[in-house]
Design a protein around this motif. Structure first.
Motif, mmCIF file in Angstrom:
data_model
loop_
_atom_site.group_PDB
_atom_site.id
_atom_site.type_symbol
_atom_site.label_atom_id
_atom_site.label_comp_id
_atom_site.label_asym_id
_atom_site.label_seq_id
_atom_site.Cartn_x
_atom_site.Cartn_y
_atom_site.Cartn_z
ATOM 1 N N LYS A 19 0.851 -1.197 0.000
ATOM 2 C CA LYS A 19 0.000 0.000 0.000
ATOM 3 C C LYS A 19 0.880 1.237 0.000
ATOM 4 O O LYS A 19 2.039 1.176 0.415
ATOM 5 N N THR A 284 -8.659 6.842 -1.551
ATOM 6 C CA THR A 284 -7.580 6.126 -0.873
ATOM 7 C C THR A 284 -7.757 6.317 0.634
ATOM 8 O O THR A 284 -8.443 7.252 1.062
ATOM 9 N N TYR A 301 -7.626 1.471 7.800
ATOM 10 C CA TYR A 301 -8.207 0.434 6.927
ATOM 11 C C TYR A 301 -9.150 -0.469 7.725
ATOM 12 O O TYR A 301 -10.265 -0.773 7.289
ATOM 13 N N ALA A 319 -6.243 -0.345 -1.765
ATOM 14 C CA ALA A 319 -4.775 -0.437 -1.782
ATOM 15 C C ALA A 319 -4.247 -0.124 -3.183
ATOM 16 O O ALA A 319 -3.263 0.617 -3.344
ATOM 17 N N SER A 322 -4.272 3.511 -3.927
ATOM 18 C CA SER A 322 -3.198 4.277 -3.268
ATOM 19 C C SER A 322 -1.921 4.241 -4.108
ATOM 20 O O SER A 322 -1.150 5.209 -4.116
#
Ligand code: HPA
Ligand code: ZN
Length: 347
Positions: A19, A284, A301, A319, A322
């Motif tokens: 990530k 994100t 998360y 992820a 991002s």
């Protein structure tokens, strides 16, 4: 939070996903323990008796109530070693959360106003970032952020002070951001300095639509010409704007626990992160100021997954977003996306 938190299995799996973190203020990673250590080292007097008293003071009602403590806390950062220690601690934590790349904002004006040289700030941060790249394999960029409650002239002065350092930090300093008190300080206040930064070839981001209206997201895009919006959660108040963000794949760096702690949302369950994601927005997940908001990226998360019932596929999409939304070169993005696909298939 640690592995003692609920959902250890989900947490372990989330950690294995490569990530990137794209919305992180390095001054907001100053944990109370380090704050006390640096205060002692530098002979700075803190208005708190203990680490516990500092944590107890972190009861925020809005963005300004947080910023007042955030700027006060940053007062313990004085030497190159202090900035190094701050960033090194964050990067260790970032690595432990499975981050492979981070884009770190820093506020030079918070330090230069107190008489700390901008060279000191750059040197300490850069030493930690380069060391983490070499020893932990985590890559990072720096985004120099202007304080929007100060004048555009002050931002120009900060840019002028930083530019002689550009060559020395070309591997790290890729972009410009805009943070601090949003309401009453619209993006267009910084039109000229952003135009100059664009000419200089910097990547541009700005906080918009955190506490401020969706209109600020529009002017950040149209006037400042940013390629990514920090927060941007108020964009959904304007359906046409939201459609534009989706069409143009403009990333929003959302910070769920920050929004909760600053009263942008009353509960995580009513956060629009999942609605934005399901509508096709390039959202994100990020931590913003983890030492102040009670959670690093993995905590964000996990809390979002639980509160919003995010599926494994949605978490993998977050992820992947991002990595897509980062300022990494395309070959690096592709390599990380391949690694992510592999890790996701193991879950
Ligand atoms: N918003 C605005 N300014 C900030 C923030 C934020 O979330 N964090 C640090 N400076
Ligand atoms: Zn922020």
């Amino acid at each position: 939070m640690t592995d003692q938190t609920p959902n250890p299995e989900l947490r372990r799996w989330l950690r294995t996903l490569p990530k990137a973190e794209l919305h992180l203020h390095i001054e907001g990673t100053l944990e109370p323990e380090l704050m006390f250590e640096l205060a002692r080292r530098n002979g700075v007097t803190l208005p708190y008796a203990s680490v516990e008293a500092v944590r107890a003071a972190y009861q925020f009602t809005d963005l300004q109530s947080f910023l007042d403590l955030y700027y006060a806390g940053a007062g313990v950062l004085v030497t190159e070693q202090d900035f190094y220690d701050l960033a090194a601690a964050y990067l260790r934590r970032a690595h432990a959360d499975g981050l492979c790349h981070v884009e770190i904002m820093f506020d030079p004006q918070t330090h230069t106003q107190r008489g700390v040289a901008i060279d000191t700030v750059f040197a300490g941060l850069a030493r930690a970032l380069r060391e983490a790249r070499d020893t932990l394999g985590i890559s990072s960029y720096l985004l120099l952020s202007f304080l929007r409650h100060l004048s555009e002239e002050d931002a120009f002065d900060t840019l002028a002070a930083a530019l002689p350092l550009r060559e020395a930090y070309r591997d790290l300093w890729v972009g410009i951001g805009l943070d601090s008190s949003e309401r009453g300080n619209p993006p267009e206040k910084f039109t000229r300095v952003y135009a100059r930064c664009a000419e200089l070839g910097f990547r541009l981001v700005a906080h918009a639509g955190e506490e401020g209206p969706a209109a600020y997201v529009r002017t950040a895009l149209d006037t400042l010409r940013v390629s990514r919006i920090d927060h941007g959660v108020r964009s959904s108040d304007d359906p046409d704007l939201l459609q534009q963000l989706i069409r143009q794949r403009i990333p929003l760096t959302v910070c769920p626990l920050s929004n909760l702690k600053l009263g942008v949302v009353k509960t995580l369950a009513e956060h629009n992160l999942a609605r934005l994601l399901r509508a096709g927005a390039m959202v994100t997940i990020n931590a913003d100021d983890p030492a102040y908001f009670g959670g690093y990226v993995l905590d964000n998360y996990l809390a979002s997954a639980v509160a919003l019932d995010l599926s494994h596929d949605e978490l993998v999409t977050l992820a992947a977003n991002s990595i897509h939304a980062s300022f990494l070169p395309t070959p690096d993005k592709n390599r990380l996306l391949d690694q992510l696909a592999h890790a996701a298939s193991q879950g």
